[in-house]
Design a protein around this motif. Structure first.
Motif, PDB file in Angstrom:
ATOM      1  N   GLY A  21      -3.475  18.201  11.073  1.00  0.00           N
ATOM      2  CA  GLY A  21      -2.891  17.645  12.291  1.00  0.00           C
ATOM      3  C   GLY A  21      -3.484  18.249  13.530  1.00  0.00           C
ATOM      4  O   GLY A  21      -4.602  18.780  13.528  1.00  0.00           O
ATOM      5  N   ASN A  22      -2.705  18.187  14.610  1.00  0.00           N
ATOM      6  CA  ASN A  22      -3.178  18.610  15.924  1.00  0.00           C
ATOM      7  C   ASN A  22      -2.353  19.758  16.480  1.00  0.00           C
ATOM      8  O   ASN A  22      -2.226  19.911  17.697  1.00  0.00           O
ATOM      9  CB  ASN A  22      -3.123  17.419  16.889  1.00  0.00           C
ATOM     10  CG  ASN A  22      -4.057  16.299  16.463  1.00  0.00           C
ATOM     11  OD1 ASN A  22      -5.243  16.331  16.743  1.00  0.00           O
ATOM     12  ND2 ASN A  22      -3.505  15.306  15.764  1.00  0.00           N
TER      13      ASN A  22
ATOM     14  N   ALA B  92       0.203   8.630   9.856  1.00  0.00           N
ATOM     15  CA  ALA B  92       0.603   8.157  11.172  1.00  0.00           C
ATOM     16  C   ALA B  92       0.817   9.358  12.067  1.00  0.00           C
ATOM     17  O   ALA B  92       1.414  10.363  11.651  1.00  0.00           O
ATOM     18  CB  ALA B  92       1.894   7.339  11.084  1.00  0.00           C
ATOM     19  N   VAL B  93       0.332   9.257  13.310  1.00  0.00           N
ATOM     20  CA  VAL B  93       0.547  10.290  14.321  1.00  0.00           C
ATOM     21  C   VAL B  93       1.125   9.615  15.553  1.00  0.00           C
ATOM     22  O   VAL B  93       0.569   8.624  16.045  1.00  0.00           O
ATOM     23  CB  VAL B  93      -0.775  11.011  14.679  1.00  0.00           C
ATOM     24  CG1 VAL B  93      -0.563  11.959  15.860  1.00  0.00           C
ATOM     25  CG2 VAL B  93      -1.312  11.770  13.470  1.00  0.00           C
TER      26      VAL B  93
ATOM     27  N   THR C 139       2.968  12.102   9.675  1.00  0.00           N
ATOM     28  CA  THR C 139       3.449  11.857   8.314  1.00  0.00           C
ATOM     29  C   THR C 139       2.679  12.661   7.270  1.00  0.00           C
ATOM     30  O   THR C 139       3.077  12.692   6.107  1.00  0.00           O
ATOM     31  CB  THR C 139       3.354  10.361   7.964  1.00  0.00           C
ATOM     32  OG1 THR C 139       1.984   9.943   7.991  1.00  0.00           O
ATOM     33  CG2 THR C 139       4.167   9.529   8.936  1.00  0.00           C
ATOM     34  N   ASP C 140       1.573  13.331   7.696  1.00  0.00           N
ATOM     35  CA  ASP C 140       0.815  14.178   6.764  1.00  0.00           C
ATOM     36  C   ASP C 140       1.293  15.621   6.814  1.00  0.00           C
ATOM     37  O   ASP C 140       0.697  16.504   6.201  1.00  0.00           O
ATOM     38  CB  ASP C 140      -0.683  14.106   7.099  1.00  0.00           C
ATOM     39  CG  ASP C 140      -1.541  14.751   6.020  1.00  0.00           C
ATOM     40  OD1 ASP C 140      -1.388  14.380   4.841  1.00  0.00           O
ATOM     41  OD2 ASP C 140      -2.349  15.628   6.366  1.00  0.00           O
ATOM     42  N   ALA C 141       2.374  15.873   7.537  1.00  0.00           N
ATOM     43  CA  ALA C 141       2.891  17.243   7.603  1.00  0.00           C
ATOM     44  C   ALA C 141       3.284  17.733   6.213  1.00  0.00           C
ATOM     45  O   ALA C 141       3.715  16.948   5.354  1.00  0.00           O
ATOM     46  CB  ALA C 141       4.101  17.288   8.537  1.00  0.00           C
TER      47      ALA C 141
ATOM     48  N   VAL D 178      -7.492  14.836  15.751  1.00  0.00           N
ATOM     49  CA  VAL D 178      -7.640  14.895  14.307  1.00  0.00           C
ATOM     50  C   VAL D 178      -6.685  13.855  13.715  1.00  0.00           C
ATOM     51  O   VAL D 178      -5.475  13.897  13.978  1.00  0.00           O
ATOM     52  CB  VAL D 178      -7.296  16.281  13.744  1.00  0.00           C
ATOM     53  CG1 VAL D 178      -7.352  16.271  12.218  1.00  0.00           C
ATOM     54  CG2 VAL D 178      -8.231  17.330  14.304  1.00  0.00           C
ATOM     55  N   LEU D 179      -7.230  12.901  12.961  1.00  0.00           N
ATOM     56  CA  LEU D 179      -6.400  11.910  12.279  1.00  0.00           C
ATOM     57  C   LEU D 179      -6.301  12.311  10.814  1.00  0.00           C
ATOM     58  O   LEU D 179      -7.286  12.236  10.075  1.00  0.00           O
ATOM     59  CB  LEU D 179      -6.999  10.515  12.414  1.00  0.00           C
ATOM     60  CG  LEU D 179      -7.232   9.986  13.833  1.00  0.00           C
ATOM     61  CD1 LEU D 179      -7.681   8.534  13.780  1.00  0.00           C
ATOM     62  CD2 LEU D 179      -5.976  10.143  14.684  1.00  0.00           C
TER      63      LEU D 179
END
Length: 734
Positions: free
Chosen positions: A700-701, A728-729, A689-691, A722-723
């Motif tokens: 992200g990862n 949310a991931v 959701t942080d994209a 990485v959080l």
């Protein structure tokens, strides 16, 4: 019509009415008008009696207009005469008003339109298709000379001293149209030839106190648009196109199927659109966002828009301000053909006090409980149904069936169930009446809900009933044959309250409220749940979902995106109210509707895109819905990382395939954060959701994660992740 002087034929002198019968007719206090009016075979011929209070004269003609006889005026608008012979001819009544003549077929020469079986089922409270016999419905009656077209008027009013029908067809003067009582059933009935669709009408009842009151038809299929309060005769001629949908919808139970619900208020979604216009716009919008269902706030007729439909005056009529009942059918059909289910809000708990509707319908507490300790709702100023009365229970059960069968509704969300179940709901000590065992449970309401659910599930395959029930009542979604209430799903009000209270906390304080997010798993499988972020959470000063989030503007959006992803992954079906899918700032107003202008700004469109992708991923991942009612479908990875503000869990589908969901509710990114995973190997980052595409920081990862054979948190493998901040991931094994 004019009659030539040489054609005047005087009928033989009739048997005059006794003065008491004449008075009953002229005052309207008559329960058996057919015994006095219409044709009656006598030894000297056929006596015909007509009641036309304002007529200058009345005569009888053939169907083609040929004069049969003039009737004598007995007094007070009662005209009568005797026709020769031993058979009743096919006559018409011609009433003269000055130079005007009104010709009509006599209602009082027809048999009742209700059969003995119908009346028996009504008395027993078991008529599951009540709308087919009560109310106003167009039909044909055998006259002896062919079929007569008209409308049957039938109403349950057991305590009325007399009932008349008034409407467009009699200039709202019911004196010429008294109904007959059908005995112990409490039903009054009259077939009126020549009256058809579109006609407005009401019932006029003589109360035990001697007052005439006009009431809208409780069983009306259509209503006059507000501010009018009359009922309308309506016969559907709609041709459905959703046969494939209906045939397929019962393939799985609700708890085993995906259900992502878009809740909406039809009148304000896009103000000014009626049912037909909504049918052209709504399916495409809901389909593009990926919701499986829509849920409409109550659509039954409610003249006061500010009630949002929760103060119903006509339980069998869709609200007329948006169109006809067939227009509403068109909307449901269009949604079905787009692959979208339709749930409607149903309100059996209470009804308003409007004098022209259900309240004291026949001059007595009829639909409401007579004791104010059970029959009045202290919070809402409304009246509470008498759930223990067989006819009232029948009215409600048949109504639930009616919406499902007549309008192809796929689900009923039952409003305010808790207020029905508890006799002391919102009442202080001494203000409520215990049940026969001295308890606070409303046993009559329990039986009603059980009967409603059992009947709907038996008659309507694939339909789901959903309880808005906010207490710990045991067995809301347990089958009725096992002692439960029989609902398919229950709104999880505890999850809603706890999760929103956590999200409302400033991030530095969340560690002290960590278990508000984890506690709902303690009871997550006690019932089959739906997670509701409904209209109730964005009105009355509560603000919008976005404004409940703490922090600066960026953090508010980030919090909201992470929270929505938490909701979509938590066990249970999800429901989101309109406007929240694009994070509008203002709380909802039924006068304005959603703030569509917000979509001119990137952060709002980004949230809408996230909701679309949440729904898409949700449908693609059976782990997120196929085992919502199975404890084996969920496992905490770490429920106790309070100081980190991190939650992690895994969802499993029926085959055991996992989907891992990790949440960081801290506004700083966490690097090299080890999380246990069910298996070693490569994992795909299904959602972040942080994209940047969602308005996030882009941390992200890189779309994939490799887990190692390093046991962690009780699992056989783990990965260093990485959080992203406030994110949310979701991870899925390749």
């Amino acid at each position: 019509m004019s009659l030539a002087p040489n054609r005047h034929i005087a009928a033989a002198a009739p048997h005059l009415l006794a003065p008491t019968d004449l008075k009953r007719l002229t005052t309207g206090e008559v329960s058996d008008p057919h015994a006095l009016l219409g044709p009656h075979l006598r030894s000297d011929g056929v006596t015909v009696r007509v009641l036309r209070p304002l007529a200058d004269g009345v005569c009888l003609t053939t169907a083609s207009g040929e004069l049969l006889a003039e009737l004598a005026h007995e007094g007070e608008g009662v005209f009568s005469g005797v026709l020769p012979g031993r058979e009743v001819p096919d006559y018409r009544v011609a009433a003269h008003y000055g130079e005007h003549v009104f010709t009509y077929d006599d209602p009082y020469r027809y048999l009742p339109t209700l059969g003995e079986l119908d009346l028996h089922l009504i008395v027993e409270g078991r008529h599951e298709q009540l709308r087919q016999v009560l109310g106003a419905r167009t039909c044909e009656q055998e006259s002896g000379w062919g079929r007569a077209h008209g409308s049957s008027f039938a109403v349950w009013a057991p305590n009325a001293r007399a009932v008349r029908v008034v409407g467009d067809f009699n200039h709202w003067d019911g004196r010429a149209h008294p109904l007959r009582s059908l005995g112990e059933s409490g039903v009054w009935e009259l077939f009126v030839p020549g009256v058809g669709d579109g006609c407005r009408y009401k019932f006029e009842l003589l109360t035990p106190a001697g007052d005439w009151v006009q009431k809208a038809d409780p069983m009306a299929a259509s209503a006059e648009p507000a501010p009018g309060t009359a009922s309308r005769i309506f016969t559907s001629d709609y041709t459905w196109g959703d046969g494939d949908w209906l045939a397929a919808r019962g393939a799985t139970t609700a708890e085993q199927a995906p259900m992502s619900v878009y809740e909406m208020h039809l009148g304000s979604w896009r103000p000014g659109l009626g049912y037909r216009e909504l049918a052209r716009e709504l399916p495409a919008y809901v389909k593009a966002l990926g919701f499986t269902h829509v849920e409409f706030l109550p659509v039954a007729e409610h003249p006061f828009g500010g009630s949002w439909g929760y103060q119903v005056t006509s339980y069998y009529a869709p609200m007329a301000t948006l169109g006809t009942p067939d227009d509403f059918r068109c909307l449901v059909d269009a949604l079905h053909q787009a692959g979208i289910g339709v749930i409607v809000d149903w309100v059996p708990a209470h009804f308003p006090r409007d004098a022209w509707a259900l309240a004291r319908f026949d001059g007595t507490p009829l639909y409401e409980h007579p004791d104010p300790r059970r029959g009045e709702h202290p919070d809402w100023g409304t009246l509470v149904f008498d759930f223990g009365r067989t006819e009232v229970r029948n009215f409600l059960v048949a109504n639930a069936v009616y919406w499902c069968e007549e309008f192809h509704i796929d689900g009923l969300r039952v409003d305010a169930v808790a207020s029905m179940l508890y006799l002391d709901y919102s009442r202080a000590e001494g203000e409520w009446l215990p049940n026969q065992y001295g308890g606070r449970e409303n046993l009559d309401a329990v039986e009603l809900l059980q009967e409603m659910n059992a009947t709907v599930y038996r008659r309507c395959p694939g339909v789901v009933t959903i309880a808005e029930e906010s207490t710990a009542w045991d067995g809301v979604t347990r089958r009725t044959d096992l002692g439960g209430l029989g609902f398919g799903l229950k709104w999880n009000m505890g999850w809603m309250h706890d999760s929103l209270s956590y999200m409302n906390e400033d991030c530095v304080h969340r560690q002290y409220h960590h278990h508000a997010m984890t506690f709902p798993m303690v009871y997550a499988y006690a019932e089959n749940y739906m997670l509701p972020i409904s209209h109730d959470e964005v009105v009355h000063g509560k603000g919008s979902l976005l404004t409940k989030m703490p922090g600066d503007r960026w953090q508010q959006f980030a919090n909201l995106r992470a929270y929505l992803a938490f909701m979509w992954a938590f066990p249970g079906k999800q429901l989101l109210f309109m406007g929240q899918e694009f994070a509008q700032d203002a709380e909802w107003s039924h006068e304005r509707g959603p703030d569509w202008a917000a979509l001119r700004h990137a952060p709002h469109t980004a949230v809408r895109d996230l909701v679309r992708d949440l729904n898409r991923t949700y449908l693609e991942e059976p782990a997120l819905w196929s085992r919502d009612a199975d404890p084996a479908g969920f496992r905490w990875i770490d429920a106790d990382a309070a100081q980190d503000n991190v939650f992690s869990f895994v969802r499993h589908d029926a085959s055991g395939a996992p989907l891992v969901c990790i949440y960081n509710f801290q506004p700083t990114a966490r690097h090299h954060y080890r999380v246990g995973l069910p298996v070693a190997g490569n994992w795909t980052e299904v959602l972040n959701t942080d994209a940047a595409a969602y308005g996030g920081s882009g941390v992200g990862n890189s779309g994939r994660v490799t887990s190692e054979h390093v046991p962690w948190q009780g699992l056989e493998a783990s990965a260093s992740l990485v959080l992203p901040p406030l994110s949310a991931v979701w991870l899925r094994p390749q």
